[in-house]
Design a protein around this motif. Structure first.
Motif, PDB file in Angstrom:
ATOM      1  N   UNK A 141       0.802  -1.229   0.000  1.00  0.00           N
ATOM      2  CA  UNK A 141       0.000   0.000   0.000  1.00  0.00           C
ATOM      3  C   UNK A 141       0.830   1.272   0.000  1.00  0.00           C
ATOM      4  N   UNK A 142       2.118   1.165   0.360  1.00  0.00           N
ATOM      5  CA  UNK A 142       2.970   2.361   0.346  1.00  0.00           C
ATOM      6  C   UNK A 142       3.193   2.874  -1.070  1.00  0.00           C
ATOM      7  N   UNK A 143       3.054   1.992  -2.055  1.00  0.00           N
ATOM      8  CA  UNK A 143       3.190   2.438  -3.437  1.00  0.00           C
ATOM      9  C   UNK A 143       2.069   3.391  -3.806  1.00  0.00           C
ATOM     10  N   UNK A 144       0.880   3.178  -3.255  1.00  0.00           N
ATOM     11  CA  UNK A 144      -0.241   4.096  -3.496  1.00  0.00           C
ATOM     12  C   UNK A 144       0.068   5.470  -2.935  1.00  0.00           C
ATOM     13  N   UNK A 145       0.636   5.502  -1.751  1.00  0.00           N
ATOM     14  CA  UNK A 145       0.945   6.779  -1.104  1.00  0.00           C
ATOM     15  C   UNK A 145       1.973   7.566  -1.887  1.00  0.00           C
ATOM     16  N   UNK A 146       2.879   6.855  -2.582  1.00  0.00           N
ATOM     17  CA  UNK A 146       3.917   7.558  -3.351  1.00  0.00           C
ATOM     18  C   UNK A 146       3.504   7.791  -4.796  1.00  0.00           C
ATOM     19  N   UNK A 147       2.311   7.366  -5.150  1.00  0.00           N
ATOM     20  CA  UNK A 147       1.843   7.598  -6.506  1.00  0.00           C
ATOM     21  C   UNK A 147       2.561   6.768  -7.537  1.00  0.00           C
ATOM     22  N   UNK A 148       3.094   5.597  -7.131  1.00  0.00           N
ATOM     23  CA  UNK A 148       3.872   4.778  -8.055  1.00  0.00           C
ATOM     24  C   UNK A 148       3.045   3.694  -8.723  1.00  0.00           C
ATOM     25  N   UNK A 149       1.783   3.584  -8.349  1.00  0.00           N
ATOM     26  CA  UNK A 149       0.925   2.584  -8.969  1.00  0.00           C
ATOM     27  C   UNK A 149       0.279   3.179 -10.210  1.00  0.00           C
ATOM     28  N   UNK A 150       0.171   2.374 -11.250  1.00  0.00           N
ATOM     29  CA  UNK A 150      -0.438   2.789 -12.500  1.00  0.00           C
ATOM     30  C   UNK A 150      -1.870   3.270 -12.239  1.00  0.00           C
ATOM     31  N   UNK A 151      -2.132   4.557 -12.497  1.00  0.00           N
ATOM     32  CA  UNK A 151      -3.441   5.120 -12.195  1.00  0.00           C
ATOM     33  C   UNK A 151      -4.545   4.467 -13.017  1.00  0.00           C
ATOM     34  N   UNK A 152      -4.234   4.084 -14.254  1.00  0.00           N
ATOM     35  CA  UNK A 152      -5.236   3.410 -15.080  1.00  0.00           C
ATOM     36  C   UNK A 152      -5.635   2.089 -14.442  1.00  0.00           C
ATOM     37  N   UNK A 153      -4.626   1.351 -13.951  1.00  0.00           N
ATOM     38  CA  UNK A 153      -4.926   0.078 -13.306  1.00  0.00           C
ATOM     39  C   UNK A 153      -5.768   0.283 -12.055  1.00  0.00           C
ATOM     40  N   UNK A 154      -5.498   1.340 -11.309  1.00  0.00           N
ATOM     41  CA  UNK A 154      -6.266   1.618 -10.100  1.00  0.00           C
ATOM     42  C   UNK A 154      -7.714   1.917 -10.447  1.00  0.00           C
ATOM     43  N   UNK A 155      -7.944   2.728 -11.485  1.00  0.00           N
ATOM     44  CA  UNK A 155      -9.321   3.076 -11.884  1.00  0.00           C
ATOM     45  C   UNK A 155     -10.085   1.816 -12.325  1.00  0.00           C
ATOM     46  N   UNK A 156      -9.376   0.916 -13.020  1.00  0.00           N
ATOM     47  CA  UNK A 156     -10.029  -0.316 -13.431  1.00  0.00           C
ATOM     48  C   UNK A 156     -10.466  -1.140 -12.238  1.00  0.00           C
ATOM     49  N   UNK A 157      -9.629  -1.179 -11.217  1.00  0.00           N
ATOM     50  CA  UNK A 157      -9.955  -1.937 -10.030  1.00  0.00           C
ATOM     51  C   UNK A 157     -11.191  -1.386  -9.325  1.00  0.00           C
ATOM     52  N   UNK A 158     -11.380  -0.074  -9.381  1.00  0.00           N
ATOM     53  CA  UNK A 158     -12.497   0.525  -8.653  1.00  0.00           C
ATOM     54  C   UNK A 158     -13.838   0.209  -9.287  1.00  0.00           C
ATOM     55  N   UNK A 159     -13.875  -0.228 -10.541  1.00  0.00           N
ATOM     56  CA  UNK A 159     -15.143  -0.511 -11.186  1.00  0.00           C
ATOM     57  C   UNK A 159     -15.433  -2.009 -11.246  1.00  0.00           C
ATOM     58  N   UNK A 160     -14.508  -2.803 -10.721  1.00  0.00           N
ATOM     59  CA  UNK A 160     -14.770  -4.239 -10.708  1.00  0.00           C
ATOM     60  C   UNK A 160     -15.857  -4.561  -9.706  1.00  0.00           C
TER      61      UNK A 160
END
Length: 284
Positions: A264-283
């Protein structure tokens, strides 16, 4: 206690070997090392680099190739070789001393007993390596400061990094290998590993070809069934199924997909692919 050639004397250009005097093995290692130095910006103009020379095949190769690279580099940098006599039983540093004297690079030989505290304070059944390396690092940092060095070069190679990756994965619960370079916690030095993309087999073949006077380690070399040895054996076993597994593992270290990890620390540093994150939120 030290013994040395003058480490602060002006350094002469390293003699450049003719192409036909450089074996294919040496050229392979030199190209890989120079590429790593350039890719990770390990050495720059004006750097003064302490090269840690243990007396093993890796550190001999590192010093030898770096000294040659000075003659070819488009900028000036300096090297000082430093060897630590750790007062191990049966130690004989005379072959290394003679080699350094003939080689021509400035050098120092330090003598400090790290063997006794390592053996005394390492719990039964545990590897000596961790405490031994911490003590060595402290001594090297002190020497680097005294010698005016801003960088410290270590001889770790590709296989060291792969074994460290597996050790951390299986025993420490983290994804971590060996970086090509890092800054010490106090910010004083940059520690670099120019051979980190070189295969141990290539380094070993080169060392045999050149005939470096190898000094045995009577500390970690006295222990059996070490975890690192087990990781080496595991990679060798995998290699029977996939002969290129070491190269593939190295490629993996340079092809990281943070969005497919669970830190989860990768989220805090903004290192996670934002497109992948948005996809996860609609699953669902």
């Amino acid at each position: 206690m030290t013994d040395s050639t003058p480490p602060n004397a002006p350094q002469q250009d390293a003699p450049e070997l003719p192409i036909n005097g450089r074996s294919a093995q040496r050229r392979l290692l030199a190209r890989a090392m120079v590429k790593t130095i350039a890719t990770y910006d390990l050495i720059g103009a004006g750097d003064r680099v302490l090269v840690a020379v243990s007396g093993g095949k890796d550190s001999y190769t590192l010093l030898d190739l770096l000294w040659e690279a000075r003659a070819r580099a488009p900028f000036r940098f300096e090297l000082v070789a430093v060897h630590l006599d750790q007062v191990q039983p049966g130690y004989d540093g005379a072959p290394l001393r003679r080699w350094l004297e003939r080689f021509g690079a400035p050098f120092e030989i330090l003598r400090e007993d790290t063997y006794t505290p390592v053996v005394a304070h390492t719990p039964a059944g545990k590897a000596y390596c961790s405490m031994c390396s911490r003590l060595r690092r402290g001594i090297l940092y002190t020497a680097a400061e005294r010698l005016g060095c801003n960088k410290i070069a270590l001889g770790h190679h590709r296989d060291d990094s792969l074994e460290t990756l597996l050790l951390n994965l299986f025993y420490a619960g983290r994804l971590q290998a060996m970086p090509a370079g890092y800054t010490t916690d106090d910010g004083r030095f940059r520690v670099i590993r120019p051979l980190i993309e070189c295969a141990e087999a290539d380094v070993a073949a080169h060392a045999r070809e050149v005939g470096y006077p190898i000094l045995p380690c009577n500390l970690c070399g006295s222990q059996d069934n070490l975890r690192r040895d087990k990781m080496s054996a595991l990679i060798s076993q995998l290699e029977q199924d996939n002969p290129a597994v070491r190269s593939v593992m190295l490629s993996a270290l340079k092809n990281v997909a943070p969005s497919h990890l669970l830190d989860p620390r990768l989220l805090a540093r903004g290192e996670v692919d934002e497109v992948a994150v948005r996809r996860l939120t609609v699953l669902p």
